[in-house]
Each structure stands twice: as structure tokens, then as C-alpha cells.
Design an enzyme around this catalytic site. Structure first.
Site, PDB file in Angstrom:
ATOM      1  N   GLN A   1       0.008 -28.732  11.346  1.00 39.24           N
ATOM      2  CA  GLN A   1       1.290 -28.388  11.960  1.00 39.24           C
ATOM      3  C   GLN A   1       2.005 -29.644  12.427  1.00 39.24           C
ATOM      4  O   GLN A   1       1.362 -30.616  12.801  1.00 39.24           O
ATOM      5  CB  GLN A   1       1.103 -27.445  13.163  1.00 39.24           C
ATOM      6  CG  GLN A   1       0.669 -26.048  12.790  1.00 39.24           C
ATOM      7  CD  GLN A   1      -0.844 -25.889  12.855  1.00 39.24           C
ATOM      8  OE1 GLN A   1      -1.583 -26.848  12.596  1.00 39.24           O
ATOM      9  NE2 GLN A   1      -1.298 -24.719  13.180  1.00 39.24           N
ATOM     10  N   LYS A   2       3.324 -29.571  12.443  1.00 39.58           N
ATOM     11  CA  LYS A   2       4.150 -30.740  12.759  1.00 39.58           C
ATOM     12  C   LYS A   2       3.658 -31.459  14.016  1.00 39.58           C
ATOM     13  O   LYS A   2       3.486 -32.684  14.024  1.00 39.58           O
ATOM     14  CB  LYS A   2       5.599 -30.260  12.945  1.00 39.58           C
ATOM     15  CG  LYS A   2       6.623 -31.316  12.785  1.00 39.58           C
ATOM     16  CD  LYS A   2       7.140 -31.381  11.346  1.00 39.58           C
ATOM     17  CE  LYS A   2       7.907 -32.659  11.093  1.00 39.58           C
ATOM     18  NZ  LYS A   2       7.742 -33.138   9.741  1.00 39.58           N
TER      19      LYS A   2
END
Ligand code: G3D
Length: 198
Positions: free
Chosen positions: A78-79
Site C-alpha cells: 500500500q502507498k
């Protein structure tokens, strides 16, 4: 005498140990790949695919392949977790970058993420294996199609060893070929990134 013999024994039995990062966007199949590697090389049945949750933090798999021990670190994609990857760059011996071949919409994001990684000084010269995952799904993009998207930045890979290979982490197709490639490159790059001996 005992010390001498035990030292000799340790020398004979010690293994080269390497650290390999498994990274890529979330949902690419990183944890599924790690579970597949564990099931192939450790003979243990991995987690049921239904039970594989998105990685938050780090999943570790330590496997013996031939005379080599490889520690795989599966890092969350995830970012907000990607910034953590950098902390592992200076210690790793190779990087496996997993791509979801069934998600053309995120390919540009994937390329930007890949570019950021390969241009980080801490991974200079480190072998990079890109896996075009989910090839068991008929609509999956083929390796050539994925390469086209990444061609623009390929020059930034420099002189290091790199390769794009097709796999299905879920079914296991291509995974052994991918690991064979990896083991050879880890050994070839020993001078730049020496293994740890244990
Ligand atoms: P991540 O660790 O990169 O976030 P996961 O990804 O390993 O959690 O996998 C994300 C989803 O993709 C999972 O499905 C998983 O079963 C699926 N997947 C992973 N690899 C493959 C593959 O090779 N083929 C197919 N068909 N699916 C794959 P769910 O439905 O649980 O989200």
C-alpha cells in the site's frame, strides 16, 4: 582439538545466506508468491489463498535452496507502506518486483513505483526480477506487453542483472524457473553484495 574439529564442522555445514525483498503494489500477489515458494521448497502447504490477508508490515520466509539459504521479505505494497521498503534496500541481495498482469489500469502507477525503487542509490547493482503474475487468468497481459510499458525506464536499470518472467503464484507455474534465475544472480553478484554466512 575439539575447537578445531568443531570449527571445521561449522565451516563444512555453514550456508551462504541471502536476503531477497518481495515488493510491488498491493494486490499484486506478493504474499501468495511467498506462500508458494514456501510450499515448493519447504514442502509445507502454504496458507489457504482465502486466508491470505493484505500484508501490513512484513512476512518472512526462510528457505534452503541447494546449498543456499534465502530469506524472503514480503513487504506491504500500500502507498503508505512503500516508504518502508527503502529501509531494507541496503541490506538486500536481490529484489523481486511482482506485477498484477490483470490490472492494466494500475500499470503506470506500477512503473512509477518501480522507477522510484531502481533509482534509489541503495539498490545500485542489485539484481532485479520482475514477475508478471496471475498468468493463469486468460486476460492477463503477456510479458511482452508488460515490457512495453516499462521500456521507457529500462535504461535506468543500468548494468545490473534484470529479467521479466511470467508466473502464476497461485498455481505455481513459472515459480521454480524464477527462483533458479534468482539463485544464479545472487551468486553472480557475490562480489558486490556478499552473502552472510551462518
Ligand atoms: P499482495 O500480498 O501483493 O497484496 P496477495 O497480494 O498475495 O494478497 O494476493 C491478492 C489477490 O490476488 C488474492 O486474491 C490472491 O489470491 C490473488 N492472486 C495472487 N496471485 C495470483 C495468481 O497467480 N493467480 C490468480 N488468479 N490470483 C492470484 P483475493 O481474492 O483473496 O483478493
Amino acid at each position: 582439538m575439539y575447537n578445531l574439529l568443531s570449527g571445521f564442522y561449522q565451516h563444512l555445514t555453514r550456508k551462504e545466506e541471502y536476503y531477497v525483498l518481495i515488493i510491488g503494489l498491493d494486490n499484486a500477489g506478493k504474499t501468495t508468491l511467498l506462500e508458494r515458494i514456501k510450499s515448493i521448497y519447504m514442502g509445507i502447504t502454504g496458507l489457504d489463498p482465502d486466508k491470505i490477508a493484505p500484508t501490513v508490515g512484513l512476512n518472512i520466509g526462510r528457505v534452503n535452496i541447494k546449498s543456499t539459504r534465502i530469506n524472503f521479505w514480503d513487504l506491504g505494497g500500500q502507498k503508505d507502506l512503500q516508504s518502508i521498503w527503502e529501509r531494507y534496500y541496503s541490506e538486500c541481495h536481490a529484489i523481486v518486483f511482482v506485477v498484477d498482469s490483470t490490472d492494466p489500469v494500475r500499470l503506470d502507477e506500477c512503473r512509477d513505483t518501480f522507477e522510484k525503487m531502481i533509482t534509489n542509490d541503495a539498490v545500485e547493482g542489485v539484481p532485479i526480477l520482475m514477475l508478471a503474475n496471475k498468468q493463469d487468468i486468460p486476460r492477463a497481459l503477456k510479458v511482452e506487453e508488460i515490457k512495453e510499458v516499462f521500456n521507457k525506464i529500462a535504461i535506468k536499470l543500468g548494468a545490473r542483472d534484470s529479467r521479466v518472467l511470467p508466473v502464476s503464484a497461485l498455481e505455481g507455474n513459472g515459480v521454480e524457473d524464477a527462483i533458479d534465475w534468482l539463485v544464479l544472480r545472487l551468486q553472480r553478484n557475490k562480489i558486490n553484495r556478499p552473502p552472510v554466512f551462518r
